[in-house]
Structures are given as C-alpha cells and as structure tokens.
Scaffold this motif. Sequence first.
Motif, PDB file in Angstrom:
ATOM      1  N   GLN A  58       0.858  -1.176   0.000  1.00 21.89           N
ATOM      2  CA  GLN A  58       0.000   0.000   0.000  1.00 21.89           C
ATOM      3  C   GLN A  58       0.890   1.221   0.000  1.00 21.89           C
ATOM      4  O   GLN A  58       1.741   1.388   0.877  1.00 21.89           O
ATOM      5  N   ILE A  59       0.684   2.077  -1.016  1.00 26.98           N
ATOM      6  CA  ILE A  59       1.487   3.278  -1.187  1.00 26.98           C
ATOM      7  C   ILE A  59       0.547   4.432  -1.489  1.00 26.98           C
ATOM      8  O   ILE A  59      -0.194   4.388  -2.477  1.00 26.98           O
ATOM      9  N   ARG A  60       0.534   5.436  -0.639  1.00 25.89           N
ATOM     10  CA  ARG A  60      -0.281   6.636  -0.855  1.00 25.89           C
ATOM     11  C   ARG A  60      -1.739   6.309  -1.146  1.00 25.89           C
ATOM     12  O   ARG A  60      -2.340   6.848  -2.068  1.00 25.89           O
ATOM     13  N   GLY A  61      -2.290   5.339  -0.429  1.00 22.96           N
ATOM     14  CA  GLY A  61      -3.696   4.992  -0.566  1.00 22.96           C
ATOM     15  C   GLY A  61      -4.019   4.004  -1.665  1.00 22.96           C
ATOM     16  O   GLY A  61      -5.150   3.574  -1.790  1.00 22.96           O
ATOM     17  N   ALA A  62      -3.048   3.619  -2.469  1.00 23.59           N
ATOM     18  CA  ALA A  62      -3.265   2.650  -3.546  1.00 23.59           C
ATOM     19  C   ALA A  62      -2.541   1.352  -3.227  1.00 23.59           C
ATOM     20  O   ALA A  62      -1.480   1.363  -2.600  1.00 23.59           O
ATOM     21  N   VAL A  63      -3.119   0.246  -3.651  1.00 28.85           N
ATOM     22  CA  VAL A  63      -2.469  -1.054  -3.482  1.00 28.85           C
ATOM     23  C   VAL A  63      -1.863  -1.438  -4.832  1.00 28.85           C
ATOM     24  O   VAL A  63      -2.558  -1.439  -5.849  1.00 28.85           O
ATOM     25  N   ILE A  64      -0.562  -1.734  -4.811  1.00 30.89           N
ATOM     26  CA  ILE A  64       0.123  -2.150  -6.034  1.00 30.89           C
ATOM     27  C   ILE A  64       0.863  -3.450  -5.761  1.00 30.89           C
ATOM     28  O   ILE A  64       1.176  -3.775  -4.615  1.00 30.89           O
ATOM     29  N   ALA A  65       1.119  -4.195  -6.817  1.00 29.77           N
ATOM     30  CA  ALA A  65       1.890  -5.439  -6.712  1.00 29.77           C
ATOM     31  C   ALA A  65       3.230  -5.225  -7.388  1.00 29.77           C
ATOM     32  O   ALA A  65       3.294  -4.718  -8.506  1.00 29.77           O
ATOM     33  N   LEU A  66       4.301  -5.597  -6.692  1.00 28.60           N
ATOM     34  CA  LEU A  66       5.649  -5.506  -7.248  1.00 28.60           C
ATOM     35  C   LEU A  66       6.327  -6.858  -7.138  1.00 28.60           C
ATOM     36  O   LEU A  66       6.226  -7.529  -6.109  1.00 28.60           O
ATOM     37  N   ARG A  67       7.011  -7.232  -8.177  1.00 23.92           N
ATOM     38  CA  ARG A  67       7.825  -8.447  -8.136  1.00 23.92           C
ATOM     39  C   ARG A  67       9.063  -8.192  -7.291  1.00 23.92           C
ATOM     40  O   ARG A  67       9.505  -7.051  -7.137  1.00 23.92           O
ATOM     41  N   SER A  68       9.636  -9.259  -6.768  1.00 28.19           N
ATOM     42  CA  SER A  68      10.827  -9.129  -5.926  1.00 28.19           C
ATOM     43  C   SER A  68      11.961  -8.437  -6.662  1.00 28.19           C
ATOM     44  O   SER A  68      12.708  -7.656  -6.071  1.00 28.19           O
ATOM     45  N   GLU A  69      12.089  -8.710  -7.950  1.00 31.85           N
ATOM     46  CA  GLU A  69      13.147  -8.084  -8.750  1.00 31.85           C
ATOM     47  C   GLU A  69      13.025  -6.564  -8.737  1.00 31.85           C
ATOM     48  O   GLU A  69      14.020  -5.853  -8.608  1.00 31.85           O
ATOM     49  N   GLU A  70      11.789  -6.051  -8.849  1.00 27.90           N
ATOM     50  CA  GLU A  70      11.565  -4.601  -8.812  1.00 27.90           C
ATOM     51  C   GLU A  70      11.736  -4.056  -7.399  1.00 27.90           C
ATOM     52  O   GLU A  70      12.365  -3.023  -7.192  1.00 27.90           O
ATOM     53  N   ALA A  71      11.159  -4.750  -6.422  1.00 24.54           N
ATOM     54  CA  ALA A  71      11.188  -4.292  -5.031  1.00 24.54           C
ATOM     55  C   ALA A  71      12.591  -4.333  -4.431  1.00 24.54           C
ATOM     56  O   ALA A  71      12.878  -3.602  -3.485  1.00 24.54           O
ATOM     57  N   SER A  72      13.474  -5.152  -4.991  1.00 28.63           N
ATOM     58  CA  SER A  72      14.836  -5.243  -4.464  1.00 28.63           C
ATOM     59  C   SER A  72      15.649  -3.986  -4.762  1.00 28.63           C
ATOM     60  O   SER A  72      16.706  -3.768  -4.176  1.00 28.63           O
ATOM     61  N   LYS A  73      15.153  -3.135  -5.652  1.00 27.75           N
ATOM     62  CA  LYS A  73      15.862  -1.900  -6.016  1.00 27.75           C
ATOM     63  C   LYS A  73      15.311  -0.677  -5.288  1.00 27.75           C
ATOM     64  O   LYS A  73      15.697   0.439  -5.568  1.00 27.75           O
ATOM     65  N   ILE A  74      14.395  -0.937  -4.355  1.00 28.39           N
ATOM     66  CA  ILE A  74      13.814   0.135  -3.531  1.00 28.39           C
ATOM     67  C   ILE A  74      14.251  -0.131  -2.103  1.00 28.39           C
ATOM     68  O   ILE A  74      13.977  -1.197  -1.552  1.00 28.39           O
ATOM     69  N   PHE A  75      14.942   0.824  -1.509  1.00 23.72           N
ATOM     70  CA  PHE A  75      15.446   0.640  -0.154  1.00 23.72           C
ATOM     71  C   PHE A  75      14.636   1.489   0.821  1.00 23.72           C
ATOM     72  O   PHE A  75      14.360   2.663   0.558  1.00 23.72           O
ATOM     73  N   VAL A  76      14.224   0.848   1.910  1.00 22.02           N
ATOM     74  CA  VAL A  76      13.380   1.506   2.903  1.00 22.02           C
ATOM     75  C   VAL A  76      13.992   1.397   4.285  1.00 22.02           C
ATOM     76  O   VAL A  76      14.809   0.525   4.564  1.00 22.02           O
ATOM     77  N   GLU A  77      13.569   2.316   5.135  1.00 27.76           N
ATOM     78  CA  GLU A  77      13.917   2.261   6.549  1.00 27.76           C
ATOM     79  C   GLU A  77      12.689   1.713   7.267  1.00 27.76           C
ATOM     80  O   GLU A  77      11.613   2.303   7.202  1.00 27.76           O
ATOM     81  N   SER A  78      12.829   0.559   7.896  1.00 30.91           N
ATOM     82  CA  SER A  78      11.716  -0.061   8.589  1.00 30.91           C
ATOM     83  C   SER A  78      11.324   0.769   9.801  1.00 30.91           C
ATOM     84  O   SER A  78      12.190   1.232  10.546  1.00 30.91           O
TER      85      SER A  78
END
Length: 80
Positions: A58-78
């Motif tokens: 869930q991002i900014r009120g929308a639900v999106i699906a990302l593959r691990s390959e795409e999500a591995s290039k986004i770094f977050v602070e838990s």
Amino acid sequence: MEKNLIPLHELPNGSFGIVKKLTSKGNARRRMLDLGLIHNTCVESLMKSPAGDPTAYQIRGAVIALRSEEASKIFVESIQ
C-alpha cells in the motif's frame, strides 16, 4: 549504503517502511516514481501471492503489486 536500510522485498508483511533510496534506472525508475515511490513515502507490505511473488504494497492509498526483482531496487527504513 546506509546500514539501517533494507530492500523493500525484505519488509515483513504488516510492516511499514519509509522509502529512502531508489536504485532502478531508466523506464523502471520512471515507473516507480509514477507509482509514488519517492523519498520519504510510507509503504506498507500487505501480503505475498500464494507463489511468493509478487507482493502487494500500500502506497499513498493505492495497493500495487511488485515483483521481488523490482522491489529489491527500492530501499526503505523499517519503522516497525
């Protein structure tokens, strides 16, 4: 790379993270930015598909699906 950052695909279900870094390039980077994955955006990991990939976020009120390959290039602070 900052030591407290994890790739988005490693964020446990039900947890929140704050986008801190985006390493994808070209059209993939543009798509992530268009989806709202910009610096300091809050992201919630909702659930993985039965096969384990992709994952719903869930991002900014929308639900999106990302593959691990795409999500591995986004770094977050838990934050949970």
